[in-house]
Scaffold this active site. Structure first.
Site, PDB file in Angstrom:
ATOM      1  N   CYS A 137      -5.359   0.439   3.863  1.00 35.14           N
ATOM      2  CA  CYS A 137      -5.287  -0.922   4.257  1.00 35.14           C
ATOM      3  C   CYS A 137      -6.883  -1.364   4.260  1.00 35.14           C
ATOM      4  CB  CYS A 137      -4.645  -1.048   5.515  1.00 35.14           C
ATOM      5  SG  CYS A 137      -5.278  -0.168   6.764  1.00 35.14           S
ATOM      6  N   GLN A 193       0.889  -1.088   0.128  1.00 35.30           N
ATOM      7  CA  GLN A 193       0.091  -0.072  -0.003  1.00 35.30           C
ATOM      8  C   GLN A 193       0.786   1.216   0.024  1.00 35.30           C
ATOM      9  OE1 GLN A 193      -1.843  -1.119   3.803  1.00 35.30           O
ATOM     10  NE2 GLN A 193      -1.230   1.018   4.534  1.00 35.30           N
ATOM     11  N   HIS A 243      -5.532  -1.200  11.481  1.00 36.37           N
ATOM     12  CA  HIS A 243      -5.029  -1.604  10.459  1.00 36.37           C
ATOM     13  C   HIS A 243      -5.802  -2.643  10.021  1.00 36.37           C
ATOM     14  CE1 HIS A 243      -2.286  -2.410   7.335  1.00 36.37           C
ATOM     15  NE2 HIS A 243      -1.664  -3.620   7.880  1.00 36.37           N
TER      16      HIS A 243
END
Length: 382
Positions: free
Chosen positions: A174, A168, A311
């Protein structure tokens, strides 16, 4: 339309991107394919640079931890006489002390190991602010039946249902990678050819999220469900690591869409999560990834810290055949972070908090959320 934005810091050196390994260009066979998706929240770190080789990285960690060697390996460009150089050197020195502390808890076989990687010259705050940009939404507690007769080991990579690890880069995307990863796996499990779908399309067009500034897999799934947007192949809408203007495609254009999904909290029900993974394929997940700044391999059993999910990743399997059962989790920080782009998380203690979502059938998708974090030892708790 949302204006272009990016996730950056004026005090941090630019991290050069890794080269992605694209899948062969393939076409979706039908004008639209309906998929269901599972999402899981886990803790992880971000990987944005390619290390020249595992041997080089191992050599660096076994050396005198020289900052100049680190700068050469990760292509840092700041002037050695600058204030920025001095700041980075201090953070690097602090990281080596942190690694020793973390590794002092990793004495058992297969335990996680921590050491120098591309994030070693970032402060923990910089790392969080730049790369941990996902958020989790609440969901009802899972009340379904547990699956009986689960295999001791499951890895969807063995069934050609998981696309290669992507990077990414310095963009808090994410959340989009996890959702797209689950969609393309579900599409492959249904019988279609495995194909890399466009993460950039989700990043640009999911108006309920904030592009590189962060987002939620649940909000992205809600947008996909409500809009009936069909994701096109990545080759048609390539990843740019920055938020752009949404590019619209006509309804007649080929693509893959989400028709419906549900969300569930699997707190304390990791056996049920294994059943979801077996029945519905890889699970999109959101995790607390603060301690993953330093992760290099092994099974994480401790060190979750912040108690908030930050995340998003993709859970592709599990393994209970050894002394320490663990989840197999694909990250979106490139194949040189962790264990070839993957991280292993202990099963059984809700380590670091996990939230899962899965595609159940061609018409239904489910999201599973696990919010209990850090019930084990937490030396990094803020």
């Amino acid at each position: 339309m949302r204006q272009t934005s990016s996730c950056s810091s004026s005090n941090t050196e630019t991290l050069p991107p890794s080269h992605l390994t694209p899948l062969p260009q393939m076409r979706v066979l039908h004008p639209v394919s309906w998929v269901s998706v599972s999402v899981c929240w886990l803790v992880s770190s971000l990987c944005f640079l390619r290390v020249r080789s595992d041997e080089t990285r191992d050599s660096l960690n076994s050396s005198a931890l020289d900052f100049d060697s680190f700068r050469k390996l990760f292509q840092r460009q700041s002037d050695v006489t600058s204030e920025e150089f001095n700041r980075r050197q201090v953070f690097f020195q602090e990281a080596t002390k942190r690694h020793a502390y973390l590794n002092s808890f990793s004495t058992a076989p297969q335990s996680a190991q921590y050491g120098i990687n591309q994030f070693s010259d970032l402060s923990p705050k910089e790392f969080r602010d730049l790369y941990l940009r996902a958020s989790a939404d609440r969901a009802p507690h899972f009340s379904g039946r547990k699956t009986e007769g689960l295999p001791a080991k499951l890895d969807w990579r063995d069934k050609a249902a998981v696309a290669p690890v992507q990077n990414q880069q310095a963009c808090g995307s994410c959340w989009a990678f996890s959702v797209v990863g689950a969609m393309q796996s579900a599409h492959a499990i249904e019988g279609s050819q495995l194909e890399q779908l466009s993460v950039q399309q989700v990043l640009d067009c999911s108006f309920k999220d904030e592009g590189c500034n962060g987002g939620s897999p649940v909000r992205a799934l809600n947008w996909l469900k409500q809009s009936r947007v069909k994701l096109v192949p990545q080759s048609e809408y390539p990843y740019k690591a920055k938020t752009g203007i949404c590019h619209f495609f006509p309804q007649s254009h080929d693509g893959v869409a989400v028709k419906n999904f549900t969300a569930h909290d699997f707190g304390g029900q990791e056996e049920a999560m294994k059943g979801q993974l077996l029945q519905h394929g890889p699970l999109a997940a959101v995790v607390d990834a603060v301690s993953w700044q330093d992760y290099q391999g092994g099974i994480i059993q401790h060190h979750c810290s912040s108690q908030w999910s930050n995340h998003a990743v993709l859970v592709v399997g599990y393994d209970t055949t050894g002394d320490i059962p663990y989840w197999i989790v694909q990250n979106s920080w490139g194949p040189t972070w962790g264990k070839e782009g993957y991280v292993y998380i202990k099963i059984g203690d809700n380590v670091c908090g996990m939230i899962f979502a899965s595609f159940h059938s061609p018409l239904i998708s489910a999201l599973t959320l696990v919010h209990d974090c850090c019930r084990t030892h937490c030396p990094l708790r803020d």
